[in-house]
Design a protein around this motif. Structure first.
Motif, PDB file in Angstrom:
ATOM      1  N   ASP A  89      40.328  49.405  35.559  1.00 13.46           N
ATOM      2  CA  ASP A  89      40.226  48.509  36.711  1.00 13.46           C
ATOM      3  C   ASP A  89      41.514  48.596  37.516  1.00 13.46           C
ATOM      4  N   ARG A  90      41.390  48.933  38.772  1.00  6.46           N
ATOM      5  CA  ARG A  90      42.529  48.953  39.686  1.00  6.46           C
ATOM      6  C   ARG A  90      42.418  47.721  40.590  1.00  6.46           C
ATOM      7  N   ALA A  91      42.725  46.580  40.001  1.00  5.23           N
ATOM      8  CA  ALA A  91      42.587  45.296  40.687  1.00  5.23           C
ATOM      9  C   ALA A  91      43.674  45.135  41.743  1.00  5.23           C
ATOM     10  N   ARG A  92      43.328  44.380  42.788  1.00 10.16           N
ATOM     11  CA  ARG A  92      44.288  44.129  43.860  1.00 10.16           C
ATOM     12  C   ARG A  92      44.081  42.715  44.389  1.00 10.16           C
ATOM     13  N   ALA A  93      45.108  42.187  45.025  1.00  9.88           N
ATOM     14  CA  ALA A  93      45.036  40.806  45.503  1.00  9.88           C
ATOM     15  C   ALA A  93      45.690  40.674  46.866  1.00  9.88           C
ATOM     16  N   THR A  94      45.277  39.647  47.572  1.00  9.77           N
ATOM     17  CA  THR A  94      45.893  39.282  48.841  1.00  9.77           C
ATOM     18  C   THR A  94      46.393  37.846  48.708  1.00  9.77           C
ATOM     19  N   MET A  95      47.663  37.654  49.037  1.00  9.69           N
ATOM     20  CA  MET A  95      48.266  36.339  48.976  1.00  9.69           C
ATOM     21  C   MET A  95      48.945  36.049  50.296  1.00  9.69           C
ATOM     22  N   LEU A  96      48.818  34.837  50.776  1.00  7.53           N
ATOM     23  CA  LEU A  96      49.534  34.396  51.970  1.00  7.53           C
ATOM     24  C   LEU A  96      50.702  33.541  51.535  1.00  7.53           C
ATOM     25  N   ALA A  97      51.853  33.759  52.136  1.00 11.43           N
ATOM     26  CA  ALA A  97      53.032  32.944  51.835  1.00 11.43           C
ATOM     27  C   ALA A  97      53.566  32.376  53.133  1.00 11.43           C
ATOM     28  N   TRP A  98      54.025  31.157  53.063  1.00 14.40           N
ATOM     29  CA  TRP A  98      54.672  30.528  54.204  1.00 14.40           C
ATOM     30  C   TRP A  98      55.969  29.903  53.730  1.00 14.40           C
ATOM     31  N   SER A  99      56.696  29.267  54.596  1.00 16.23           N
ATOM     32  CA  SER A  99      58.060  28.831  54.284  1.00 16.23           C
ATOM     33  C   SER A  99      58.145  27.894  53.080  1.00 16.23           C
ATOM     34  N   ASP A 100      57.138  27.077  52.841  1.00 15.38           N
ATOM     35  CA  ASP A 100      57.234  26.123  51.736  1.00 15.38           C
ATOM     36  C   ASP A 100      56.096  26.254  50.728  1.00 15.38           C
ATOM     37  N   GLY A 101      55.496  27.416  50.636  1.00 16.87           N
ATOM     38  CA  GLY A 101      54.433  27.619  49.657  1.00 16.87           C
ATOM     39  C   GLY A 101      53.597  28.841  49.938  1.00 16.87           C
ATOM     40  N   GLY A 102      52.411  28.842  49.430  1.00 18.82           N
ATOM     41  CA  GLY A 102      51.503  29.961  49.630  1.00 18.82           C
ATOM     42  C   GLY A 102      50.298  29.813  48.741  1.00 18.82           C
ATOM     43  N   ARG A 103      49.386  30.773  48.856  1.00 17.36           N
ATOM     44  CA  ARG A 103      48.200  30.756  48.009  1.00 17.36           C
ATOM     45  C   ARG A 103      47.534  32.124  48.032  1.00 17.36           C
ATOM     46  N   PHE A 104      46.822  32.405  46.959  1.00 18.72           N
ATOM     47  CA  PHE A 104      46.024  33.617  46.910  1.00 18.72           C
ATOM     48  C   PHE A 104      44.811  33.434  47.805  1.00 18.72           C
ATOM     49  N   GLU A 105      44.489  34.456  48.553  1.00 22.53           N
ATOM     50  CA  GLU A 105      43.285  34.468  49.372  1.00 22.53           C
ATOM     51  C   GLU A 105      42.113  35.066  48.601  1.00 22.53           C
ATOM     52  N   GLU A 106      42.405  36.180  47.899  1.00 16.04           N
ATOM     53  CA  GLU A 106      41.330  36.911  47.246  1.00 16.04           C
ATOM     54  C   GLU A 106      41.902  37.868  46.213  1.00 16.04           C
ATOM     55  N   VAL A 107      41.146  38.068  45.148  1.00 16.11           N
ATOM     56  CA  VAL A 107      41.414  39.132  44.183  1.00 16.11           C
ATOM     57  C   VAL A 107      40.160  40.001  44.148  1.00 16.11           C
ATOM     58  N   VAL A 108      40.370  41.306  44.221  1.00 17.16           N
ATOM     59  CA  VAL A 108      39.261  42.261  44.138  1.00 17.16           C
ATOM     60  C   VAL A 108      39.446  43.073  42.861  1.00 17.16           C
ATOM     61  N   LEU A 109      38.474  42.982  41.994  1.00 14.84           N
ATOM     62  CA  LEU A 109      38.458  43.787  40.782  1.00 14.84           C
ATOM     63  C   LEU A 109      37.686  45.054  41.112  1.00 14.84           C
ATOM     64  N   ALA A 110      38.259  46.198  40.766  1.00 13.80           N
ATOM     65  CA  ALA A 110      37.637  47.478  41.112  1.00 13.80           C
ATOM     66  C   ALA A 110      37.517  48.362  39.868  1.00 13.80           C
ATOM     67  N   PRO A 111      36.698  47.922  38.914  1.00 16.36           N
ATOM     68  CA  PRO A 111      36.584  48.717  37.696  1.00 16.36           C
ATOM     69  C   PRO A 111      35.756  49.984  37.890  1.00 16.36           C
ATOM     70  N   THR A 112      36.220  51.043  37.263  1.00 13.70           N
ATOM     71  CA  THR A 112      35.441  52.266  37.139  1.00 13.70           C
ATOM     72  C   THR A 112      35.027  52.351  35.678  1.00 13.70           C
ATOM     73  N   VAL A 113      33.737  52.317  35.466  1.00 15.21           N
ATOM     74  CA  VAL A 113      33.170  52.279  34.125  1.00 15.21           C
ATOM     75  C   VAL A 113      32.436  53.593  33.879  1.00 15.21           C
ATOM     76  N   THR A 114      32.659  54.172  32.713  1.00 20.91           N
ATOM     77  CA  THR A 114      31.927  55.365  32.319  1.00 20.91           C
ATOM     78  C   THR A 114      31.006  54.991  31.164  1.00 20.91           C
ATOM     79  N   VAL A 115      29.744  55.398  31.291  1.00 26.14           N
ATOM     80  CA  VAL A 115      28.758  55.126  30.245  1.00 26.14           C
ATOM     81  C   VAL A 115      28.314  56.439  29.612  1.00 26.14           C
ATOM     82  N   ALA A 116      27.748  56.321  28.422  1.00 26.26           N
ATOM     83  CA  ALA A 116      27.391  57.507  27.640  1.00 26.26           C
ATOM     84  C   ALA A 116      26.103  58.174  28.091  1.00 26.26           C
TER      85      ALA A 116
END
Length: 155
Positions: A89-116
């Motif tokens: 999984d090559r997960a990635r996130a977007t976070m906004l930061a401002w002068s007195d705090g911040g918050r995550f906007e989104e996390v995207v999980l990007a798993p590559t799965v191999t099956v038999a």
């Protein structure tokens, strides 16, 4: 209902001799420990005067979401008879930061799965939705967690 408890200890190691006498006078370095696993060397994000060679809390949150999804997904695949032979999984996130705090906007999980087996590919893809709904960590955050899975068949 079952209750589970977890504990961790965060120990600041960034005192350069004068403590927090000024923003540039102390390190953001710390150790994260718990009974059992090896310590995690932590710091702040480099954008916030942290050490880029150490894990920061934002990375750990993204990793936690990716781990929870993966472990839930693999469990569901086992129950469904889907033989997963590889998972990255090559997960990635977007976070906004401002002068007195911040918050995550989104996390995207990007798993590559191999099956038999090619016959397992469709079911393997659909189990990501179930894993997302069952993931303890994803159910605990107040921002969007999406998944963009890819399923491949072992050659």
């Amino acid at each position: 209902m079952t209750t589970h408890s977890y504990a961790a200890v965060v120990t600041w190691t960034g005192n350069r001799g004068t403590g927090t006498s000024g923003h540039r006078d102390y390190g953001r370095d710390h150790d994260v420990t718990a009974v059992g696993p090896a310590p995690i060397a932590g710091s702040a994000d480099p954008a916030f005067r942290g050490d880029p060679a150490r894990w920061n809390p934002e990375q750990l949150l993204v990793a936690s979401l990716a781990q929870c999804h993966m472990l839930t997904y693999l469990h569901l695949c086992t129950i469904a008879g889907v033989a997963v032979t590889r998972y990255v999984d090559r997960a990635r996130a977007t976070m906004l930061a401002w002068s007195d705090g911040g918050r995550f906007e989104e996390v995207v999980l990007a798993p590559t799965v191999t099956v038999a087996d090619p016959a397992m590919a469709q079911r393997a893809a659909s189990l990501h939705d179930d894993a997302h709904r069952a993931c303890f960590v994803a159910n605990s955050v107040n921002f969007t967690v999406r998944h963009e899975p890819t399923v491949a068949v072992e050659l």
